[in-house]
Design a protein around this motif. Structure first.
Motif, PDB file in Angstrom:
ATOM      1  N   VAL A 103      62.619 -20.026  21.923  1.00  0.00           N
ATOM      2  CA  VAL A 103      62.578 -19.008  22.974  1.00  0.00           C
ATOM      3  C   VAL A 103      62.113 -17.671  22.410  1.00  0.00           C
ATOM      4  O   VAL A 103      61.228 -17.007  22.969  1.00  0.00           O
ATOM      5  CB  VAL A 103      63.960 -18.869  23.646  1.00  0.00           C
ATOM      6  CG1 VAL A 103      64.026 -17.600  24.498  1.00  0.00           C
ATOM      7  CG2 VAL A 103      64.252 -20.088  24.508  1.00  0.00           C
ATOM      8  N   PHE A 104      62.674 -17.247  21.277  1.00  0.00           N
ATOM      9  CA  PHE A 104      62.299 -15.963  20.702  1.00  0.00           C
ATOM     10  C   PHE A 104      60.888 -16.001  20.102  1.00  0.00           C
ATOM     11  O   PHE A 104      60.234 -14.962  19.983  1.00  0.00           O
ATOM     12  CB  PHE A 104      63.308 -15.548  19.631  1.00  0.00           C
ATOM     13  CG  PHE A 104      64.570 -14.958  20.188  1.00  0.00           C
ATOM     14  CD1 PHE A 104      64.623 -13.627  20.544  1.00  0.00           C
ATOM     15  CD2 PHE A 104      65.687 -15.744  20.374  1.00  0.00           C
ATOM     16  CE1 PHE A 104      65.786 -13.075  21.064  1.00  0.00           C
ATOM     17  CE2 PHE A 104      66.860 -15.214  20.889  1.00  0.00           C
ATOM     18  CZ  PHE A 104      66.907 -13.877  21.252  1.00  0.00           C
ATOM     19  N   ALA A 105      60.417 -17.194  19.734  1.00  0.00           N
ATOM     20  CA  ALA A 105      59.086 -17.306  19.141  1.00  0.00           C
ATOM     21  C   ALA A 105      57.986 -17.339  20.190  1.00  0.00           C
ATOM     22  O   ALA A 105      56.930 -16.728  20.019  1.00  0.00           O
ATOM     23  CB  ALA A 105      59.012 -18.557  18.270  1.00  0.00           C
ATOM     24  N   ARG A 106      58.209 -18.046  21.288  1.00  0.00           N
ATOM     25  CA  ARG A 106      57.124 -18.325  22.229  1.00  0.00           C
ATOM     26  C   ARG A 106      57.223 -17.590  23.560  1.00  0.00           C
ATOM     27  O   ARG A 106      56.230 -17.520  24.280  1.00  0.00           O
ATOM     28  CB  ARG A 106      57.088 -19.835  22.521  1.00  0.00           C
ATOM     29  CG  ARG A 106      56.711 -20.702  21.328  1.00  0.00           C
ATOM     30  CD  ARG A 106      55.377 -20.327  20.760  1.00  0.00           C
ATOM     31  NE  ARG A 106      54.829 -21.349  19.861  1.00  0.00           N
ATOM     32  CZ  ARG A 106      53.873 -21.129  18.983  1.00  0.00           C
ATOM     33  NH1 ARG A 106      53.345 -19.923  18.888  1.00  0.00           N
ATOM     34  NH2 ARG A 106      53.428 -22.093  18.204  1.00  0.00           N
ATOM     35  N   PHE A 107      58.385 -17.056  23.914  1.00  0.00           N
ATOM     36  CA  PHE A 107      58.544 -16.429  25.224  1.00  0.00           C
ATOM     37  C   PHE A 107      58.551 -14.910  25.092  1.00  0.00           C
ATOM     38  O   PHE A 107      59.047 -14.357  24.101  1.00  0.00           O
ATOM     39  CB  PHE A 107      59.842 -16.876  25.901  1.00  0.00           C
ATOM     40  CG  PHE A 107      59.854 -18.327  26.307  1.00  0.00           C
ATOM     41  CD1 PHE A 107      58.690 -19.076  26.314  1.00  0.00           C
ATOM     42  CD2 PHE A 107      61.032 -18.955  26.678  1.00  0.00           C
ATOM     43  CE1 PHE A 107      58.691 -20.411  26.678  1.00  0.00           C
ATOM     44  CE2 PHE A 107      61.053 -20.292  27.042  1.00  0.00           C
ATOM     45  CZ  PHE A 107      59.878 -21.020  27.045  1.00  0.00           C
ATOM     46  N   ASP A 108      58.021 -14.269  26.094  1.00  0.00           N
ATOM     47  CA  ASP A 108      58.048 -12.814  26.199  1.00  0.00           C
ATOM     48  C   ASP A 108      58.847 -12.457  27.438  1.00  0.00           C
ATOM     49  O   ASP A 108      58.550 -12.935  28.539  1.00  0.00           O
ATOM     50  CB  ASP A 108      56.621 -12.254  26.293  1.00  0.00           C
ATOM     51  CG  ASP A 108      56.597 -10.738  26.270  1.00  0.00           C
ATOM     52  OD1 ASP A 108      57.568 -10.145  25.757  1.00  0.00           O
ATOM     53  OD2 ASP A 108      55.621 -10.157  26.775  1.00  0.00           O
ATOM     54  N   PHE A 109      59.875 -11.625  27.279  1.00  0.00           N
ATOM     55  CA  PHE A 109      60.735 -11.261  28.405  1.00  0.00           C
ATOM     56  C   PHE A 109      61.305  -9.870  28.145  1.00  0.00           C
ATOM     57  O   PHE A 109      61.382  -9.415  26.997  1.00  0.00           O
ATOM     58  CB  PHE A 109      61.857 -12.285  28.598  1.00  0.00           C
ATOM     59  CG  PHE A 109      62.638 -12.585  27.348  1.00  0.00           C
ATOM     60  CD1 PHE A 109      63.749 -11.823  26.986  1.00  0.00           C
ATOM     61  CD2 PHE A 109      62.258 -13.631  26.514  1.00  0.00           C
ATOM     62  CE1 PHE A 109      64.463 -12.107  25.845  1.00  0.00           C
ATOM     63  CE2 PHE A 109      62.970 -13.917  25.361  1.00  0.00           C
ATOM     64  CZ  PHE A 109      64.075 -13.147  25.022  1.00  0.00           C
ATOM     65  N   GLY A 180      56.752 -18.374  15.669  1.00  0.00           N
ATOM     66  CA  GLY A 180      55.972 -17.435  16.464  1.00  0.00           C
ATOM     67  C   GLY A 180      54.608 -17.135  15.877  1.00  0.00           C
ATOM     68  O   GLY A 180      53.729 -16.633  16.572  1.00  0.00           O
ATOM     69  N   GLN A 181      54.419 -17.437  14.577  1.00  0.00           N
ATOM     70  CA  GLN A 181      53.148 -17.146  13.917  1.00  0.00           C
ATOM     71  C   GLN A 181      52.225 -18.366  13.826  1.00  0.00           C
ATOM     72  O   GLN A 181      51.085 -18.233  13.404  1.00  0.00           O
ATOM     73  CB  GLN A 181      53.406 -16.610  12.508  1.00  0.00           C
ATOM     74  CG  GLN A 181      54.131 -15.275  12.492  1.00  0.00           C
ATOM     75  CD  GLN A 181      54.484 -14.873  11.072  1.00  0.00           C
ATOM     76  OE1 GLN A 181      55.620 -14.987  10.654  1.00  0.00           O
ATOM     77  NE2 GLN A 181      53.510 -14.414  10.321  1.00  0.00           N
ATOM     78  N   LEU A 182      52.733 -19.551  14.195  1.00  0.00           N
ATOM     79  CA  LEU A 182      51.878 -20.741  14.181  1.00  0.00           C
ATOM     80  C   LEU A 182      50.884 -20.673  15.337  1.00  0.00           C
ATOM     81  O   LEU A 182      51.251 -20.365  16.465  1.00  0.00           O
ATOM     82  CB  LEU A 182      52.731 -22.006  14.295  1.00  0.00           C
ATOM     83  CG  LEU A 182      53.667 -22.313  13.121  1.00  0.00           C
ATOM     84  CD1 LEU A 182      54.442 -23.602  13.388  1.00  0.00           C
ATOM     85  CD2 LEU A 182      52.882 -22.433  11.823  1.00  0.00           C
ATOM     86  N   ASP A 183      49.654 -20.981  15.042  1.00  0.00           N
ATOM     87  CA  ASP A 183      48.595 -20.921  16.049  1.00  0.00           C
ATOM     88  C   ASP A 183      48.817 -22.033  17.080  1.00  0.00           C
ATOM     89  O   ASP A 183      48.736 -23.225  16.749  1.00  0.00           O
ATOM     90  CB  ASP A 183      47.235 -21.102  15.384  1.00  0.00           C
ATOM     91  CG  ASP A 183      46.084 -20.763  16.323  1.00  0.00           C
ATOM     92  OD1 ASP A 183      46.318 -20.710  17.541  1.00  0.00           O
ATOM     93  OD2 ASP A 183      44.969 -20.550  15.824  1.00  0.00           O
ATOM     94  N   PRO A 184      49.135 -21.708  18.342  1.00  0.00           N
ATOM     95  CA  PRO A 184      49.391 -22.745  19.354  1.00  0.00           C
ATOM     96  C   PRO A 184      48.153 -23.562  19.694  1.00  0.00           C
ATOM     97  O   PRO A 184      48.274 -24.653  20.266  1.00  0.00           O
ATOM     98  CB  PRO A 184      49.882 -21.944  20.561  1.00  0.00           C
ATOM     99  CG  PRO A 184      49.295 -20.581  20.383  1.00  0.00           C
ATOM    100  CD  PRO A 184      49.244 -20.357  18.897  1.00  0.00           C
ATOM    101  N   GLN A 295      50.804 -12.370  19.749  1.00  0.00           N
ATOM    102  CA  GLN A 295      49.739 -13.040  20.491  1.00  0.00           C
ATOM    103  C   GLN A 295      50.159 -14.415  21.012  1.00  0.00           C
ATOM    104  O   GLN A 295      49.482 -14.961  21.873  1.00  0.00           O
ATOM    105  CB  GLN A 295      48.509 -13.188  19.588  1.00  0.00           C
ATOM    106  CG  GLN A 295      47.921 -11.872  19.116  1.00  0.00           C
ATOM    107  CD  GLN A 295      46.745 -12.078  18.178  1.00  0.00           C
ATOM    108  OE1 GLN A 295      46.350 -13.208  17.898  1.00  0.00           O
ATOM    109  NE2 GLN A 295      46.176 -10.980  17.693  1.00  0.00           N
ATOM    110  N   THR A 296      51.235 -14.970  20.493  1.00  0.00           N
ATOM    111  CA  THR A 296      51.649 -16.316  20.903  1.00  0.00           C
ATOM    112  C   THR A 296      52.738 -16.296  21.959  1.00  0.00           C
ATOM    113  O   THR A 296      52.991 -17.308  22.601  1.00  0.00           O
ATOM    114  CB  THR A 296      52.155 -17.110  19.685  1.00  0.00           C
ATOM    115  OG1 THR A 296      53.343 -16.492  19.165  1.00  0.00           O
ATOM    116  CG2 THR A 296      51.111 -17.155  18.594  1.00  0.00           C
ATOM    117  N   ALA A 297      53.417 -15.148  22.149  1.00  0.00           N
ATOM    118  CA  ALA A 297      54.498 -15.073  23.133  1.00  0.00           C
ATOM    119  C   ALA A 297      53.922 -14.839  24.522  1.00  0.00           C
ATOM    120  O   ALA A 297      52.980 -14.069  24.707  1.00  0.00           O
ATOM    121  CB  ALA A 297      55.460 -13.945  22.761  1.00  0.00           C
TER     122      ALA A 297
END
Length: 581
Positions: A103-109, A180-184, A295-297
């Motif tokens: 959640v903290f790596a991929r989501f923006d809220f 969060g830094q892995l390129d999706p 950039q990933t969130a």
């Protein structure tokens, strides 16, 4: 000092590199001198002395005591429970925290940065405060006991949940920082080629996250394997880890042989865990395609992602915030209703039990003074150690062997981490029996407590400053050296401006862990100069509503101080680009 590119030619830099190995080795050894002397006097000497006193009889080593101790059914039970609860706590922490890491790596809220700081608060809280918080929630006279008559104190579930509470942030920050830094786009490419959502994650993302997950799991296992304050408060006489048993054998029974054997066993286990952790960190340093975490969130999409987000909020609210809220509530719940009666009682020595020679509130000022002194010591020792480890490693010789200096540096790096795993009880008691004769007669010295606390702060200083120092372009240092700068001038002109913020963060971490140190301080703090954790433990060990309420009040004060320090650190910390905690 100003460095101009036109003043330095490539041949100058090459010449500096050719002359660097001998000079670099001398500078490295010079920087390592103070940390080595500090650890030799205040770590190795006390630990070896206390273990030797327990395992020697008439000047002869009595190694047969290992067999005698290990054949004791009670000791076997302690060993089994120590390993079992550490493994169970690690598994439960991973199960609960990995969704939060995603959640903290991929989501923006909204409020993400604030919530990220809140999640990290439990990690810097002293174990005594964590134990007090869960005691207020599930213990005698706790919230669940008042509402439904449910008590989980002296229960293994209380210990496991407290360990999850304490280590949730380790997984979220360590794994989530890298996630969060892995390129999706790599996972998206696998799905384009026909892989399902889970298959793409299992084949692409999971292998990249594997070393980070393993490193986080090993750190959680290490912290729970050496757990002391949480088990001491919540375990009661029924449950005991190695650390708690070492304390009991030393303080209650004065059985140094048994305590020495248990210390050696714990030391061997900790070395094994640290070796595995170092191996996983080296694996994590392998090449990965990383991008800016911002950039990933993205905003959650679909019911599944929104359910995961709200589920994470629920876990944080119930598991992390509820114990702290209840701790505060219990500190105001006086005998005649809510009020500040327990806080008012902290200022009077007459209201404290007979174990206090001063008012309990004096423990706050003692802790702040001890913590400030310990922070200065940790910054000096840890800063020099980090600078020594930053210097370029010597390359392998023609024979393919690693230079002796490089192997020595590797051992030095491991030495800096040992205080996190070696029994703090052993260190504290070792201080008492070794630092009692000139020229190191410190038993009556005020500095005894800060010295012990600084041992725990040094690893945090090193691990905070090392990545930043290694990120400094070495060519800047070489250019400064070519222009005639001394090593001190190079540090002041090149390194210091870049690591100033990391230095402040390291100081904050060292101060927070010094405030919460308990295992060694419980032996060293004088009755008229107790620290906050020692005062809380003494109050909890006494019957009576007033003692219990004052313990909750002191724990709340300590929680507020530590939380404030962490929130300030979060304002100073740059964006996490390393995947480290």
């Amino acid at each position: 000092m100003v460095l101009a590119r036109s003043e330095v030619t490539p041949s100058d830099v090459k010449g500096a590199r050719r002359g660097r190995p001998a000079r670099g080795t001398a500078v490295r050894l010079g920087l390592m001198a103070v940390p080595l002397a500090f650890f030799a006097l205040f770590f190795a000497y006390p630990v070896v002395a206390i273990v030797g006193r327990g395992l020697k009889d008439g000047g002869q080593w009595q190694l047969g005591r290992f067999g005698a101790v290990l054949s004791d059914p009670d000791v076997v039970q302690v060993l089994w429970f120590t390993v079992w609860q550490a493994a169970a706590s690690t598994g439960l922490t991973l199960l609960i925290a990995l969704p939060g890491a995603y959640v903290f790596a991929r989501f923006d809220f909204p409020g993400k940065q604030l919530l990220r700081a809140v999640v990290a608060v439990p990690f810097v809280l002293p174990t005594v405060v964590v134990g007090s918080a869960f005691l207020a929630l599930v213990g005698r006279g706790g919230l669940l006991d008042d509402l439904w008559g449910v008590r989980l104190d002296t229960s293994v579930w209380a210990i496991l949940l407290a360990h999850v509470f304490f280590n949730y942030a380790v997984v979220v920050r360590t794994v989530g920082g890298l996630w969060g830094q892995l390129d999706p786009r790599q996972e998206e490419a696998a799905r384009v080629l026909g892989a399902g959502r889970f298959g793409a994650w299992r084949r692409v993302t999971l292998p990249a996250l594997g070393p980070a997950v393993a490193a986080a799991a090993l750190m959680v296992f290490l912290f729970t394997f050496t757990s002391f304050g949480v088990v001491q408060i919540l375990g009661g006489p029924a449950f005991s880890t190695l650390e708690v048993e070492i304390y009991r054998q030393t303080a209650d029974f004065l059985d140094l042989p048994t305590a020495a054997v248990l210390t050696m066993i714990q030391f061997a286990a900790v070395l094994g865990v640290l070796a595995l952790h170092a191996w996983t960190v080296r694996r994590r340093e392998s090449a990965l395609r990383l991008v800016d975490a911002s950039q990933t969130a993205r905003r959650p999409r679909g019911r599944g992602q929104w359910a995961l987000l709200w589920g994470t909020f629920a876990v944080i609210a119930v598991l992390l915030l509820a114990p702290l809220v209840v701790l505060v509530e219990r500190s105001f719940a006086g005998p005649d209703g809510y009020g500040t009666v327990f806080y008012a009682a902290l200022g009077s020595a007459a209201s404290a039990d007979s174990t206090f020679a001063v008012a309990p509130l004096d423990a706050l000022w003692n802790s702040l003074a001890y913590g400030a002194a310990a922070t200065v010591i940790a910054l000096v020792v840890g800063g020099l150690a980090a600078a020594a480890l930053t210097l370029p490693r010597l390359r392998r010789g023609p024979s393919g062997r690693t230079p002796v200096v490089s192997r020595f540096v590797g051992g030095f790096d491991a030495l800096l981490m040992l205080p996190l795993g070696v029994s703090a009880v052993t260190v504290g008691f070792g201080f008492l029996i070794t630092l009692d004769a000139p020229p190191l007669d410190l038993r009556a010295s005020w500095w005894l407590v800060p010295l012990a606390q600084a041992l725990v702060g040094v690893p945090f200083v090193v691990r905070t400053m090392l990545p930043v120092l290694r990120a400094v372009d070495s060519r800047l240092r070489e250019a400064a050296a070519v222009l005639g700068a001394s090593p001190w001038q190079v540090w002041r002109a090149v390194d210091l401006p870049m690591v100033r913020r990391a230095l402040l963060i390291a100081a904050g971490f060292a101060f927070a862990v010094s405030l919460g140190e308990f295992g060694a301080t419980v032996f060293l703090a004088r009755p008229d100069q107790p620290t906050l954790p020692v005062a809380v433990a003494r109050l909890l060990g006494r019957a009576g509503e007033l003692n219990y309420g004052q313990a909750m009040a002191l724990s709340t004060i300590l929680m507020v101080v530590c939380a404030a320090a962490l929130l300030i650190l979060e304002r100073l910390r740059p964006l996490d680009r390393s995947g480290e905690f």
